[in-house]
Design a protein around this motif. Sequence first.
Motif, mmCIF file in Angstrom:
data_model
loop_
_atom_site.group_PDB
_atom_site.id
_atom_site.type_symbol
_atom_site.label_atom_id
_atom_site.label_comp_id
_atom_site.label_asym_id
_atom_site.label_seq_id
_atom_site.Cartn_x
_atom_site.Cartn_y
_atom_site.Cartn_z
ATOM 1 N N GLY A 101 35.595 31.476 20.949
ATOM 2 C CA GLY A 101 35.230 31.544 22.354
ATOM 3 C C GLY A 101 33.760 31.288 22.597
ATOM 4 O O GLY A 101 33.183 31.790 23.563
ATOM 5 N N MET A 102 33.134 30.478 21.742
ATOM 6 C CA MET A 102 31.714 30.149 21.880
ATOM 7 C C MET A 102 31.533 28.644 21.746
ATOM 8 O O MET A 102 32.458 27.938 21.341
ATOM 9 N N THR A 103 30.343 28.157 22.075
ATOM 10 C CA THR A 103 30.111 26.718 22.032
ATOM 11 C C THR A 103 29.249 26.332 20.834
ATOM 12 O O THR A 103 28.247 26.991 20.542
ATOM 13 N N ALA A 104 29.638 25.264 20.171
ATOM 14 C CA ALA A 104 28.907 24.794 18.993
ATOM 15 C C ALA A 104 27.519 24.285 19.363
ATOM 16 O O ALA A 104 26.552 24.510 18.631
ATOM 17 N N SER A 105 27.407 23.595 20.496
ATOM 18 C CA SER A 105 26.111 23.025 20.883
ATOM 19 C C SER A 105 25.092 24.124 21.146
ATOM 20 O O SER A 105 23.910 23.984 20.812
ATOM 21 N N TRP A 106 25.533 25.226 21.756
ATOM 22 C CA TRP A 106 24.640 26.372 21.997
ATOM 23 C C TRP A 106 24.164 26.947 20.670
ATOM 24 O O TRP A 106 22.972 27.212 20.482
ATOM 25 N N TRP A 107 25.090 27.122 19.732
ATOM 26 C CA TRP A 107 24.729 27.685 18.440
ATOM 27 C C TRP A 107 23.768 26.762 17.700
ATOM 28 O O TRP A 107 22.763 27.219 17.132
ATOM 29 N N ASN A 108 24.067 25.474 17.682
ATOM 30 C CA ASN A 108 23.204 24.514 16.990
ATOM 31 C C ASN A 108 21.789 24.540 17.545
ATOM 32 O O ASN A 108 20.800 24.498 16.800
ATOM 33 N N ASN A 109 21.675 24.574 18.874
ATOM 34 C CA ASN A 109 20.367 24.545 19.521
ATOM 35 C C ASN A 109 19.495 25.716 19.069
ATOM 36 O O ASN A 109 18.305 25.553 18.797
ATOM 37 N N LEU A 110 20.086 26.904 18.968
ATOM 38 C CA LEU A 110 19.334 28.082 18.564
ATOM 39 C C LEU A 110 19.127 28.143 17.051
ATOM 40 O O LEU A 110 18.022 28.410 16.572
ATOM 41 N N HIS A 111 20.185 27.870 16.308
ATOM 42 C CA HIS A 111 20.133 28.117 14.869
ATOM 43 C C HIS A 111 19.258 27.115 14.125
ATOM 44 O O HIS A 111 18.589 27.474 13.143
ATOM 45 N N PHE A 112 19.235 25.878 14.572
ATOM 46 C CA PHE A 112 18.382 24.893 13.909
ATOM 47 C C PHE A 112 16.905 25.211 14.116
ATOM 48 O O PHE A 112 16.073 24.954 13.252
ATOM 49 N N GLN A 113 16.574 25.775 15.280
ATOM 50 C CA GLN A 113 15.196 26.202 15.503
ATOM 51 C C GLN A 113 14.826 27.317 14.525
ATOM 52 O O GLN A 113 13.718 27.344 13.989
ATOM 53 N N HIS A 114 15.761 28.239 14.340
ATOM 54 C CA HIS A 114 15.528 29.332 13.398
ATOM 55 C C HIS A 114 15.255 28.792 11.999
ATOM 56 O O HIS A 114 14.319 29.241 11.319
ATOM 57 N N HIS A 115 16.048 27.833 11.554
ATOM 58 C CA HIS A 115 15.858 27.287 10.211
ATOM 59 C C HIS A 115 14.578 26.470 10.109
ATOM 60 O O HIS A 115 13.946 26.438 9.048
ATOM 61 N N ALA A 116 14.206 25.803 11.186
ATOM 62 C CA ALA A 116 13.008 24.977 11.155
ATOM 63 C C ALA A 116 11.752 25.823 10.989
ATOM 64 O O ALA A 116 10.852 25.481 10.215
ATOM 65 N N LYS A 117 11.698 26.943 11.694
ATOM 66 C CA LYS A 117 10.518 27.810 11.655
ATOM 67 C C LYS A 117 10.943 29.279 11.617
ATOM 68 O O LYS A 117 10.721 30.035 12.561
ATOM 69 N N PRO A 118 11.544 29.729 10.529
ATOM 70 C CA PRO A 118 12.029 31.118 10.471
ATOM 71 C C PRO A 118 10.888 32.128 10.565
ATOM 72 O O PRO A 118 9.837 31.952 9.947
ATOM 73 N N ASN A 119 11.133 33.157 11.375
ATOM 74 C CA ASN A 119 10.175 34.260 11.552
ATOM 75 C C ASN A 119 8.842 33.819 12.147
ATOM 76 O O ASN A 119 7.835 34.528 12.001
ATOM 77 N N CYS A 120 8.825 32.655 12.784
ATOM 78 C CA CYS A 120 7.617 32.188 13.472
ATOM 79 C C CYS A 120 7.752 32.517 14.953
ATOM 80 O O CYS A 120 8.597 31.938 15.648
ATOM 81 N N PHE A 121 6.939 33.434 15.433
ATOM 82 C CA PHE A 121 7.012 33.872 16.826
ATOM 83 C C PHE A 121 6.781 32.697 17.773
ATOM 84 O O PHE A 121 5.910 31.882 17.571
ATOM 85 N N ARG A 122 7.595 32.646 18.816
ATOM 86 C CA ARG A 122 7.624 31.600 19.846
ATOM 87 C C ARG A 122 8.274 30.309 19.360
ATOM 88 O O ARG A 122 8.394 29.358 20.127
ATOM 89 N N LYS A 123 8.684 30.254 18.098
ATOM 90 C CA LYS A 123 9.412 29.090 17.604
ATOM 91 C C LYS A 123 10.794 29.464 17.083
ATOM 92 O O LYS A 123 11.731 28.681 17.211
#
Length: 450
Positions: free
Chosen positions: A213-235
Motif C-alpha cells: 500500500g505504498m509507492t515505489a517512487s516515493w520510497w526511491n526518492n527518499l532512500h536514494f538520498q539517504h544512501h548518497a549522503k547518510p547521516n548528513c544533516f539537510r541531505k
Amino acid sequence: MAAARRGPVAGTRAEGREGRFFSWEEVALRTGRVAAFLQQRWLVIDRKVYDVTSFCQRHPGGPRVLCHYAGQDATDAFTAFHLHKTQVSKYLNSLLIGELAPDQPSSEPSKNQLLVKDFRELRSIVEKMGLLKPNSLFFFLIFLHIVLLDVAAWLTIWYFGTSVGPFFIGVLLFTTAQSQMSWFQHDLGHLSVFTKSKWNHLVHTILMAIVKGMTASWWNNLHFQHHAKPNCFRKDPDLNMHPIVFALGKKLAAELGMQKKKFMPYNYQHKYFSIIGPVLLVPFFQLSILYFSIKRKEWLELALIVTFNIRICLSYVPLMGFKYFMVYYWLSRFLESVWFIWISQMNHIPMNIDYDKNMDWMSTQLYATCNVDQSLFNDWFTGHLNFQIEHHLFPTMPRHNFSKVAPLVKSLCARHGMDYQCKPLLTAFRDILRSLKDSGEAWRDAYLHG
C-alpha cells in the motif's frame, strides 16, 4: 595547486566539450547555492565534468540526489547506484562540458587518494567475483515465504475466528508478512533481485503498491538520498526528525541548545523514542505518500494503492467486521513500525551525524553505518541489514552476497586504520537509546549553559 584554464559560465555547454579543462576549485563553486551567476550544478564522474543544472528535475532517481553531489566528485556514487552504467551514458553525453585538467587529481585534493584508489580496486574485484549478480532461487523463496505468512494470517482469522488468541496470532503473522515485504521491496528498489533494471523497477512499482500500500517512487526518492549522503544533516531525509522530535548527534544537539531551541524535552528523548517514534512514523508514511504521489502525479501508483486497500478490506471485513478490522490493521501497522524503526536506526543513530563533509565514498559510508552480528535469525529479522556497511558500500549487491564481501571490506578497513564496527543485536538496540541520551544531554548542557 596549479590553476587550470577557466571553465565556461552559463550558456556555454556545447563549446565545453571541445577540450575544455577545469580545476576542482571551479567545480566546487557550482553547487547551485552561491551567487546568481554561479547558480549552476556541476559534478565530476571519472574525471569528466557534467552540468546537471537542468537535468536535476528530470533525473529518474529524483532531483535531490544530484543536488547533494553538486560541486563534488560523484564517481563512486554514480557507480554504486547504476546497475548498467552504459545505459545512462546517453544522458551523460548530453551533459558533458569538459574534464578535469591533467594536473588535477582524480578526486578532490582533500580526500585520501590512496583510499579512493583501493576502494575502486575492491569494487572491480567484487564485480569480477560476480557478487553483484542475484540468485533467483533465493529471492523466489523470500517472496514465497511472505505470501505464505500473509495467507496464514487470513486463514487463522477465517478458521479460528476473532477470539483473543487467533486475533493476536493473525496480527503477528500479518505484521511479519508486511515487515518481510519491506525488506523485499528494499531489494527491488536497489535493483538487486533481477539482472535487468527495468524488471526491478516494474516489479517494485507493482508489489510495493498492491502488497504494502505504498509507492515505489516515493520510497526511491527518499532512500536514494539517504544512501548518497547518510547521516548528513539537510541531505539525508532520515534525519528530518531532527530537531522537531529528536535531537540527533551530539554536535547538532549542542548547536540546537546554543540556539535556545526546544521543540521537545530532548534530554528525555531516550525514554520517549520507543513509543513516539513508531506512533509518528505510521501517519508520516501515509500522508507523505499521498502528498508525494499527488504532487508528482503518480496516478498509476495511487490506483494500485487503492487495489491494496480494497483487497485487504474484502479479505478481512467480512470475517471480523469493520471495527475489529480497524484494530487489526492499525495494530499491525504500529507493530510493523516498531520493527522497522529499531532495525533501520540501529545502524545509523549511534554513528556520526553531522553536516556534509564531502568525504570519499568509503569514509562517508563507514562513519555513518555499523554492522550487527551474523546469524540465521539476525539475517532474516533484519532483511540482511545487519550487513549495513556492505549494503551502503555496494547498494545494488544482492543481500545473499553481503557475507562474502564482508571479509574483503574488513581487510580494506584494517589496511587504512578505519573502524569496522560490528555488535550483537541487543547491543545495537541499546546503543540507539545510549546515543539519544548522550545527544539529549549535550542539548541540555548547551541550552542551560551555552
